[in-house]
Motif scaffolding. Structure first.
Motif, short mmCIF file in Angstrom:
data_model
loop_
_atom_site.label_atom_id
_atom_site.label_comp_id
_atom_site.label_asym_id
_atom_site.label_seq_id
_atom_site.Cartn_x
_atom_site.Cartn_y
_atom_site.Cartn_z
N ALA A 143 10.64 4.50 2.43
CA ALA A 143 9.21 4.33 2.65
C ALA A 143 8.83 2.95 3.18
O ALA A 143 8.03 2.84 4.12
CB ALA A 143 8.44 4.64 1.36
N PRO A 144 9.38 1.83 2.66
CA PRO A 144 9.00 0.52 3.22
C PRO A 144 9.32 0.39 4.71
O PRO A 144 8.53 -0.21 5.46
CB PRO A 144 9.84 -0.46 2.39
N LYS A 145 10.42 0.97 5.15
CA LYS A 145 10.77 0.91 6.57
C LYS A 145 9.88 1.82 7.40
O LYS A 145 9.43 1.46 8.50
CB LYS A 145 12.24 1.30 6.76
N GLY A 149 5.17 -0.85 9.76
CA GLY A 149 4.43 -1.20 10.97
C GLY A 149 3.17 -0.41 11.20
O GLY A 149 2.54 -0.52 12.26
N VAL A 150 2.77 0.44 10.24
CA VAL A 150 1.60 1.28 10.46
C VAL A 150 0.35 0.41 10.58
O VAL A 150 0.13 -0.52 9.81
CB VAL A 150 1.45 2.32 9.33
N LYS A 151 -0.44 0.69 11.63
CA LYS A 151 -1.64 -0.12 11.91
C LYS A 151 -2.93 0.55 11.43
O LYS A 151 -3.85 -0.12 11.01
CB LYS A 151 -1.75 -0.37 13.42
N ARG A 152 -2.97 1.88 11.53
CA ARG A 152 -4.22 2.57 11.22
C ARG A 152 -3.94 3.82 10.41
O ARG A 152 -2.93 4.51 10.62
CB ARG A 152 -4.97 2.95 12.51
N VAL A 153 -4.88 4.12 9.50
CA VAL A 153 -4.85 5.37 8.73
C VAL A 153 -6.20 6.04 8.93
O VAL A 153 -7.25 5.42 8.75
CB VAL A 153 -4.60 5.12 7.23
N LEU A 180 2.70 -1.90 1.52
CA LEU A 180 3.78 -1.83 2.51
C LEU A 180 3.35 -2.39 3.86
O LEU A 180 4.19 -2.90 4.62
CB LEU A 180 4.25 -0.37 2.66
N SER A 181 2.05 -2.25 4.20
CA SER A 181 1.54 -2.75 5.47
C SER A 181 0.17 -3.39 5.22
O SER A 181 -0.86 -2.75 5.41
CB SER A 181 1.44 -1.61 6.49
N PRO A 182 0.14 -4.64 4.80
CA PRO A 182 -1.12 -5.27 4.38
C PRO A 182 -2.19 -5.33 5.45
O PRO A 182 -3.38 -5.43 5.12
CB PRO A 182 -0.67 -6.68 3.96
N ALA A 183 -1.82 -5.25 6.74
CA ALA A 183 -2.80 -5.42 7.81
C ALA A 183 -3.41 -4.09 8.28
O ALA A 183 -4.20 -4.09 9.23
CB ALA A 183 -2.16 -6.12 9.00
N THR A 411 -1.61 -3.73 -10.75
CA THR A 411 -2.50 -4.42 -9.80
C THR A 411 -2.71 -3.57 -8.55
O THR A 411 -3.84 -3.47 -8.04
CB THR A 411 -1.89 -5.78 -9.40
N GLU A 412 -1.65 -2.94 -8.07
CA GLU A 412 -1.74 -2.08 -6.88
C GLU A 412 -2.66 -0.89 -7.14
O GLU A 412 -3.52 -0.56 -6.32
CB GLU A 412 -0.34 -1.59 -6.50
N ILE A 413 -2.49 -0.24 -8.28
CA ILE A 413 -3.28 0.96 -8.60
C ILE A 413 -4.76 0.62 -8.71
O ILE A 413 -5.62 1.42 -8.32
CB ILE A 413 -2.74 1.60 -9.89
N GLN A 414 -5.07 -0.56 -9.22
CA GLN A 414 -6.47 -0.95 -9.35
C GLN A 414 -7.16 -1.14 -7.99
O GLN A 414 -8.38 -1.22 -7.93
CB GLN A 414 -6.59 -2.24 -10.17
N ARG A 415 -6.40 -1.17 -6.90
CA ARG A 415 -6.99 -1.26 -5.56
C ARG A 415 -7.41 0.11 -5.06
O ARG A 415 -8.11 0.21 -4.05
CB ARG A 415 -5.99 -1.89 -4.58
N ALA A 416 -6.97 1.17 -5.73
CA ALA A 416 -7.38 2.52 -5.36
C ALA A 416 -8.77 2.78 -5.91
O ALA A 416 -9.03 2.56 -7.10
CB ALA A 416 -6.39 3.55 -5.90
#
Length: 804
Positions: A143-145, A149-153, A180-183, A411-416
């Motif tokens: 999954a990290p690989k 590089g994903v830019k948009r969802v 995995l893709s902060p940007a 911490t990650e889950i709290q961003r959902a």
């Protein structure tokens, strides 16, 4: 905050994109251009036909025109697998026209295994998927690989996802993607949103872009030759009128609320289809091949009508639809608006829709729904916190991808969005359950799935990852069996029926599926084998589907419409006369006043409570009130519940209904009843399956519904005895109260009605008359009422025999 879109000051499209629009003869809509300027996450609300899907993809196309380094650039997530194929077809034109050398692929349950394996190593530039398939991809060590590089969802039809656990699952996946893709930038797309700010918060925080809504729809009741019946939900009385409307349109979608109703109405349409118009059938229980055949025929313009359910609520372009007919009350204004939008995918043309009420009460509901549509008043329940069973599944799937830090995951889950308020205590309880199964189950190896080593959590046995991935998902339907025509090497697939329905069949029995009558031949390798049986009266398959209840907001509108004779002009004359008689002979339901009637009929005494709280709530209210009547010695015999009222019959009359409806007593009775009722076991099975306590799919085969029910019942009883504070029981209580019995609606109803208007009558009232004809009666077995009836019957027989 909602942004009003100003006219663009200058062209925002890259030259190549601008030329492509010009070549199509199109002018970009303001909201499409504005999407190119949005720097962060955005919720775009635009009407059907407004090009919102293209708007969502425009930033990706503009970015890809600059060149790509390869790998996954854009992830598109939708609630339906069928939408992925539709989007892929729609994207072909701009991608080809722009000369982009990119790959567009889907990743759903229908994707071949070889393609799925290759995508983990070599993902496409644009991947079209569903929440379940995304969760599966995120569970792999690659999954990290894949997503680095994903830019948009792009989240299509985000309103539909937000209404169920699938949306909670998706938001947890989105929180993982942000790590995995902060940007990455997220875009949500929807045409029907009742609470834009709430939906933006659900996405984790997003800027709201509101497009011009376009012209109001052309929507009205369909004129019918005959008035609707007093009860029933099929709308068959209007089948010739619907057929006439189909002949006058190019392509009509005929929506019904359940799969069984769609099958029956489709059959009824063919009986009056004297000109042999090509009509298709589409619903979720049909075989994928049958659905795809209908979809292709719609797009190609080979059909005049399609009878369907919610399976066609969503979509990009289902052909040249110019009329939508809703048979049966929509139950939800937002659903009605969504379905209206299926007609005329043109931004500047009104959608044309007609509604057919199935019975007299529904005439009032349809009139109230039309008022709400014209007032742009959408309904929807407030979104609660994210359910913990989905969180448990997410923790286990995170472990499948590799070791994790509990602190970082929290911490990650709290961003959902749904989990921003998740407490440390609840997170720790979920983690402990995933690791050990909880106090009562920690002695069993099968639930010892996680262990902590050097400060990080990981799977105790890496081989468990396969079983966890096989059971991904938040949809827990009734168990179903495939249906096929009998042939030596396996005949054509027709669809599926519930396992419980299949168990009632004997060889020679007939039933209806896919618009045709078939004869049951037998069960072979968990497949129902059938043969054609034309011209015979069928049973009807018990399709699970969605049990629709009228929304709270629409119920309030119905009650207010009945209470105000000045608004009755929206109703047909026979309906106005019906309500007028009710007002003169008894009373009209009123906001803030709960109407209760009692009347005798044929040696029975009836009590009618007009709660306007929805069928599920009234079903629960009937169970609770009859239990209190039993305690008071009134001899309850049974009840029937609709969206508008509950009608109870008993041996003795009720003289003081207020005592039966006292909120504290109802709540106490509810707690006692719920603890020992099968509803709790049903709710337990749902949460236990989602949380991974029970496996629905096993390696090498499928577990039968009976096996799953048996094991879940044993677990439920074990936990109640030995660990009543277990996390799974707490989740079960929440699930039962929220989804299955709607007790919260009962409390809201009693709180909203400040007093009771009690009318003891000499005979049935006009509003209560249809309730006497309703199907789905619930008998009270084994109570004092049944015993007293038996004693009375024995006395009569003895008198007839001259023994007394």
């Amino acid at each position: 905050m909602t942004a009003q879109i100003p006219p663009p000051p200058e062209p925002a499209l890259p030259p190549k994109l601008q030329r492509w629009f010009t070549d199509q003869g199109w002018v970009p809509h303001p909201h499409q251009l504005e999407m190119l300027r949005q720097p962060g996450d955005t919720l775009l609300i635009a009407p059907t036909g407004g090009g919102k899907t293209l708007a969502g993809f425009l930033p990706s196309l503009a970015d890809l025109l600059k060149g790509t380094e390869g790998g996954l650039h854009t992830l598109y997530v939708s609630p339906l697998k069928a939408l992925s194929a539709d989007i892929a077809r729609a994207l072909t034109a701009p991608v080809t026209g722009l000369g982009l050398q990119i790959r567009i692929e889907d990743r759903t349950g229908d994707t071949k295994a070889t393609t799925r394996r290759r995508q983990r190593v070599d993902p496409p530039d644009i991947l079209l998927t569903t929440p379940e398939s995304l969760a599966l991809l995120l569970s792999y060590p690659e999954a990290p690989k894949i997503f680095a590089g994903v830019k948009r969802v792009i989240l299509d039809e985000i309103h539909a996802l937000a209404e169920s656990r699938r949306g909670d699952q998706l938001m947890l996946g989105l929180a993982r993607l942000r790590v995995l893709s902060p940007a990455l930038t997220v875009t949500g797309l929807s045409a029907t949103v009742e609470d834009p700010e709430g939906l933006a918060r659900f996405m984790g925080g997003a800027h709201i872009l509101q497009a011009d809504p376009g012209p109001p729809p052309d929507i009205a009741m369909l004129a019918t030759t005959d008035p609707p019946p007093w009860s029933g939900g099929g709308g068959r009385y209007a089948v010739r009128d619907v057929m006439a409307a189909i002949r006058e349109a190019r392509l009509t979608l005929v929506f019904l609320n359940t799969r069984a109703q769609a099958e029956l109405f489709f059959q009824a349409l063919w009986e009056v289809n004297d000109t042999n118009e090509p009509i298709g059938l589409h619903h979720g229980s049909l075989a994928r091949e049958a659905r795809q055949k209908v979809e292709a025929a719609m797009v190609a313009g080979r059909l005049r009508a399609v009878v369907c359910t919610g399976s066609l609520d969503l979509g990009l372009d289902w052909g040249d639809v110019d009329l939508v007919i809703q048979v049966g009350a929509p139950k939800n204004v937002k659903r009605l608006v969504q379905r209206i939008g299926r007609a005329n995918h043109r931004y500047d043309t009104p959608s044309r829709a007609r509604i057919v009420a199935a019975n007299r009460f529904e005439e009032i509901e349809c009139a109230a729904a039309l008022e709400a549509v014209r007032a742009h008043d959408l309904d929807g329940d407030p979104r609660g916190p994210g359910p913990l069973d989905v969180l448990c599944q997410h923790i286990l799937l995170t472990a499948c991808a590799g070791p994790f830090s509990a602190e970082a995951l929290y911490t990650e889950i709290q961003r959902a969005g749904p989990y921003t308020g998740l407490s440390q205590e609840d997170f720790d309880a979920c983690l402990d359950y995933c690791a050990t199964g909880g106090y009562a189950l920690r002695a069993y190896d099968r639930w010892q799935r996680l262990m902590q080593r050097q400060g990080v959590w990981q799977l105790r046995d890496p081989r468990a990852a396969r079983d966890l991935r096989m059971n991904i998902g938040t949809i827990v339907d009734s168990e179903t069996l495939k249906v096929r025509m009998k042939a030596r090497r396996g005949g054509a697939p027709l669809g599926e029926v519930e396992e419980a329905f299949a168990a009632t069949l004997s060889p020679g029995d007939t039933f209806l599926i896919g618009g045709q009558v078939v004869r049951y031949e037998g069960l072979h390798d968990l497949v129902v084998e059938v043969s054609p049986a034309r011209g015979r009266d069928p049973k009807i398959a018990v399709y699970s589907g969605t049990k629709l209840a009228t929304s709270t907001q629409l119920s309030h509108r119905v009650e207010a419409l009945i209470a105000d004779p000045a608004r009755w002009q929206a109703l047909p004359p026979h309906c106005r006369d019906w309500l007028d008689r009710q007002g003169r002979l008894s009373g009209l339901p009123q906001p803030r006043v709960l109407l209760v009637e009692t009347f005798p009929r044929k040696d029975r005494h009836y009590t009618c409570i007009y709660g306007f709280a929805g069928r599920n709530a009234h079903q629960t209210l009937g169970l609770l009130v009859t239990k209190r009547m039993e305690d008071l010695g009134l001899g309850p015999l049974g009840f029937t519940a609709t969206d508008y009222a509950v009608l109870i019959w008993s041996v003795d009359p009720v003289h003081h209904p207020a005592s039966l409806l006292e909120p504290a007593g109802l709540r106490m009775g509810f707690a006692d009843w719920l603890g020992q009722n099968a509803v709790m076991k049903r709710a337990f099975r749902t949460v236990a399956t989602i949380a991974g306590l029970i496996q629905r799919t096993l390696p090498g085969g499928r577990r039968s519904g009976k096996q799953a029910v048996f094991s879940s019942d044993i677990l439920y009883d074990t936990l109640r005895r030995h660990d009543p504070q277990h996390l799974m029981l707490r989740m079960t209580q929440d699930e039962a109260q929220r989804g299955l019995v709607d007790f919260g609606r009962i409390e809201d109803m009693l709180q909203a009605h400040e007093r009771i208007a009690y009318h003891p009558l000499a005979h049935v009232s006009p509003l209560a008359a249809p309730l006497l004809l309703e199907a789905g009666r619930v008998a009270i077995r084994g109570g004092s009422g049944e015993m007293r009836l038996m004693e009375q019957e024995a006395e009569r027989l003895m008198k007839e025999a001259g023994l007394t």
